[in-house]
Design a protein around this motif. Structure first.
Motif, PDB file in Angstrom:
ATOM      1  N   LEU A  26      12.560   2.340   0.374  1.00  0.00           N
ATOM      2  CA  LEU A  26      11.364   1.609  -0.036  1.00  0.00           C
ATOM      3  C   LEU A  26      10.144   2.529  -0.087  1.00  0.00           C
ATOM      4  CD1 LEU A  26      11.898  -1.783   1.790  1.00  0.00           C
ATOM      5  CD2 LEU A  26      12.082  -1.309  -0.632  1.00  0.00           C
ATOM      6  N   PHE A  28      10.172   5.655  -0.692  1.00  0.00           N
ATOM      7  CA  PHE A  28      10.367   6.488  -1.883  1.00  0.00           C
ATOM      8  C   PHE A  28       9.940   5.721  -3.142  1.00  0.00           C
ATOM      9  CE2 PHE A  28      13.408   7.734  -5.311  1.00  0.00           C
ATOM     10  CZ  PHE A  28      12.904   8.994  -5.569  1.00  0.00           C
ATOM     11  N   ASN A  29      10.315   4.447  -3.214  1.00  0.00           N
ATOM     12  CA  ASN A  29       9.953   3.643  -4.391  1.00  0.00           C
ATOM     13  C   ASN A  29       8.452   3.382  -4.462  1.00  0.00           C
ATOM     14  OD1 ASN A  29      12.263   2.406  -6.247  1.00  0.00           O
ATOM     15  ND2 ASN A  29      13.098   2.883  -4.231  1.00  0.00           N
ATOM     16  N   LEU A 117       8.577  -1.722 -15.776  1.00  0.00           N
ATOM     17  CA  LEU A 117       7.673  -1.378 -14.668  1.00  0.00           C
ATOM     18  C   LEU A 117       6.758  -0.213 -15.034  1.00  0.00           C
ATOM     19  CD1 LEU A 117      10.003  -1.688 -11.541  1.00  0.00           C
ATOM     20  CD2 LEU A 117       7.844  -2.893 -11.885  1.00  0.00           C
ATOM     21  N   MET A 128       2.928  -4.780  -7.076  1.00  0.00           N
ATOM     22  CA  MET A 128       4.234  -5.435  -7.239  1.00  0.00           C
ATOM     23  C   MET A 128       5.278  -4.802  -6.314  1.00  0.00           C
ATOM     24  SD  MET A 128       4.112  -7.795  -9.716  1.00  0.00           S
ATOM     25  CE  MET A 128       5.619  -7.961 -10.643  1.00  0.00           C
ATOM     26  N   THR A 129       5.252  -3.478  -6.239  1.00  0.00           N
ATOM     27  CA  THR A 129       6.246  -2.769  -5.416  1.00  0.00           C
ATOM     28  C   THR A 129       6.076  -3.118  -3.942  1.00  0.00           C
ATOM     29  OG1 THR A 129       6.190  -0.957  -7.004  1.00  0.00           O
ATOM     30  CG2 THR A 129       7.206  -0.488  -4.899  1.00  0.00           C
ATOM     31  N   PHE A 131       4.520  -5.722  -2.647  1.00  0.00           N
ATOM     32  CA  PHE A 131       4.691  -7.155  -2.393  1.00  0.00           C
ATOM     33  C   PHE A 131       6.163  -7.567  -2.436  1.00  0.00           C
ATOM     34  CE2 PHE A 131       4.604 -11.669  -3.701  1.00  0.00           C
ATOM     35  CZ  PHE A 131       3.808 -12.182  -2.686  1.00  0.00           C
ATOM     36  N   TYR A 132       6.847  -7.120  -3.456  1.00  0.00           N
ATOM     37  CA  TYR A 132       8.231  -7.577  -3.622  1.00  0.00           C
ATOM     38  C   TYR A 132       9.259  -6.681  -2.927  1.00  0.00           C
ATOM     39  CZ  TYR A 132       6.648 -11.100  -6.860  1.00  0.00           C
ATOM     40  OH  TYR A 132       6.024 -12.193  -7.392  1.00  0.00           O
ATOM     41  N   LEU A 133       9.140  -5.380  -3.108  1.00  0.00           N
ATOM     42  CA  LEU A 133      10.138  -4.492  -2.493  1.00  0.00           C
ATOM     43  C   LEU A 133       9.810  -4.243  -1.022  1.00  0.00           C
ATOM     44  CD1 LEU A 133      10.823  -1.783  -5.214  1.00  0.00           C
ATOM     45  CD2 LEU A 133      12.138  -3.818  -4.675  1.00  0.00           C
ATOM     46  N   GLU A 135       8.098  -6.100   0.846  1.00  0.00           N
ATOM     47  CA  GLU A 135       7.995  -7.391   1.540  1.00  0.00           C
ATOM     48  C   GLU A 135       6.714  -7.492   2.374  1.00  0.00           C
ATOM     49  OE1 GLU A 135      11.683  -7.791   3.621  1.00  0.00           O
ATOM     50  OE2 GLU A 135      12.756  -8.373   1.816  1.00  0.00           O
ATOM     51  N   GLN A 136       5.622  -7.016   1.796  1.00  0.00           N
ATOM     52  CA  GLN A 136       4.328  -7.093   2.462  1.00  0.00           C
ATOM     53  C   GLN A 136       3.595  -8.332   1.954  1.00  0.00           C
ATOM     54  OE1 GLN A 136       3.206  -4.252   4.713  1.00  0.00           O
ATOM     55  NE2 GLN A 136       5.423  -4.256   4.575  1.00  0.00           N
TER      56      GLN A 136
END
Lengths: 174, 119
Positions: A26, A28-29, A117, A128-129, A131-133, A135-136
């Motif tokens: 995560l 890294f992303n 993206l 988006m990253t 929030f979704y990846l 999970e914040q």
């Protein structure tokens, strides 16, 4: 997580590895969503983990570990972007792999999503990253990026709308 | 807890993989190595500071004894050394201790900690 952090603080090799393994993809992303270059994202992720581990003894669980890590990744990515500008490196878009070029027909779902993206602007993509990846929550994303919660909500709304358009999704936006 | 959002699945599908099998190992190694070096450096610094303080204490004691006894010289290593020089040496040592201590405090406070990222 707390016991894992406590063990890592004591220098337990297995705990350190577990801590890194559970967050590295995560992180890294998150770095990639800002830098758009895999090598730079890997270097920034590595550097961020080294900072986190060095300062782990001072971490007092006042914030979620992931929020703290993503904040460091975010700031290290910004620093990397500044370095690029200072050293007159190629602009961000030139770092993009060729398969993300606009107009190229994506060969599979994953590439299609990545291409979509890449079309979002930097702020929408990072929101988006995280929030979704990552999970914040909206508040945590605001804390990490320094934007207001209202800004983050707008960025998420725009990001979802644009992704929907790009991916031509059938479902309604929340 | 957030509701399940279809965008979460979409973004997870688009996630990039970190193609470096030694990534974790490299970080752990670098961290442990840096930690050991830091501890060794800190130990050397502390030892030096403690030695300097001990030297100051011995020198202070010697100067005090000399001043109280009214002697103006002391026989060290085959030569007579004037008390004034000893007091000067004591002053220099004291300044060195103070400088070394302040330097370590300032260096410590300048390190970027998690606080700058948390607040």
């Amino acid at each position: 997580m707390r016991s894992l952090i406590d063990s890592a603080k004591r220098g337990d090799r297995i705990a350190l590895a577990s801590l890194i393994d559970s967050h590295k993809e995560l992180a890294f992303n998150v770095a990639y969503s800002m830098l758009k270059n895999e090598d730079d994202a890997r270097d920034v992720t590595q550097q961020s983990f080294l900072i986190v581990l060095e300062k782990l003894a001072d971490f007092r669980n006042e914030a979620a570990f992931s929020t703290w890590l993503y904040r460091i990744v975010y700031h290290e990515s910004l620093r990397q972007i500044k370095n690029r500008v200072l050293h007159q490196h190629a602009p961000l878009d030139e770092h993009m792999p060729s398969h993300f070029e606009v107009g190229r027909e994506a060969s599979d779902d994953k590439e299609r999503i990545r291409e979509a993206l890449e079309r979002l602007n930097e702020h929408e993509r990072i929101a988006m990253t995280l929030f979704y990846l990552g999970e914040q929550s909206v508040r945590q994303v605001a804390d990490i990026t320094g934007f207001t919660e209202a800004n983050i909500k707008v960025l998420l709304h725009r990001g979802r709308k644009q992704l929907k358009t790009y991916l031509n999704l059938a479902y309604d936006e929340r | 807890m957030k509701d399940k959002d279809p965008f979460e699945d979409i973004l997870r599908k688009g996630m990039l993989e970190l193609k470096d099998e030694t990534f974790t190992e490299k970080i752990v190694e670098q961290h442990l190595q840096a930690k050991m070096q830091g501890e060794a450096f800190s130990f050397r610094q502390d030892t030096f500071l403690v030695s300097l303080i001990a030297f100051c204490i011995v020198l202070s004691g010697t100067c005090l004894v000399l001043l109280l006894s009214g002697s103006h010289e002391i026989f060290i290593g085959g030569e007579n050394v004037r008390t004034t020089y000893l007091i000067l040496l004591l002053l220099i040592s004291f300044i060195a201790v103070l400088y070394k201590y302040l330097l370590s405090v300032v260096a410590g406070s300048k390190l970027p900690g998690p606080v700058c990222y948390l607040h």
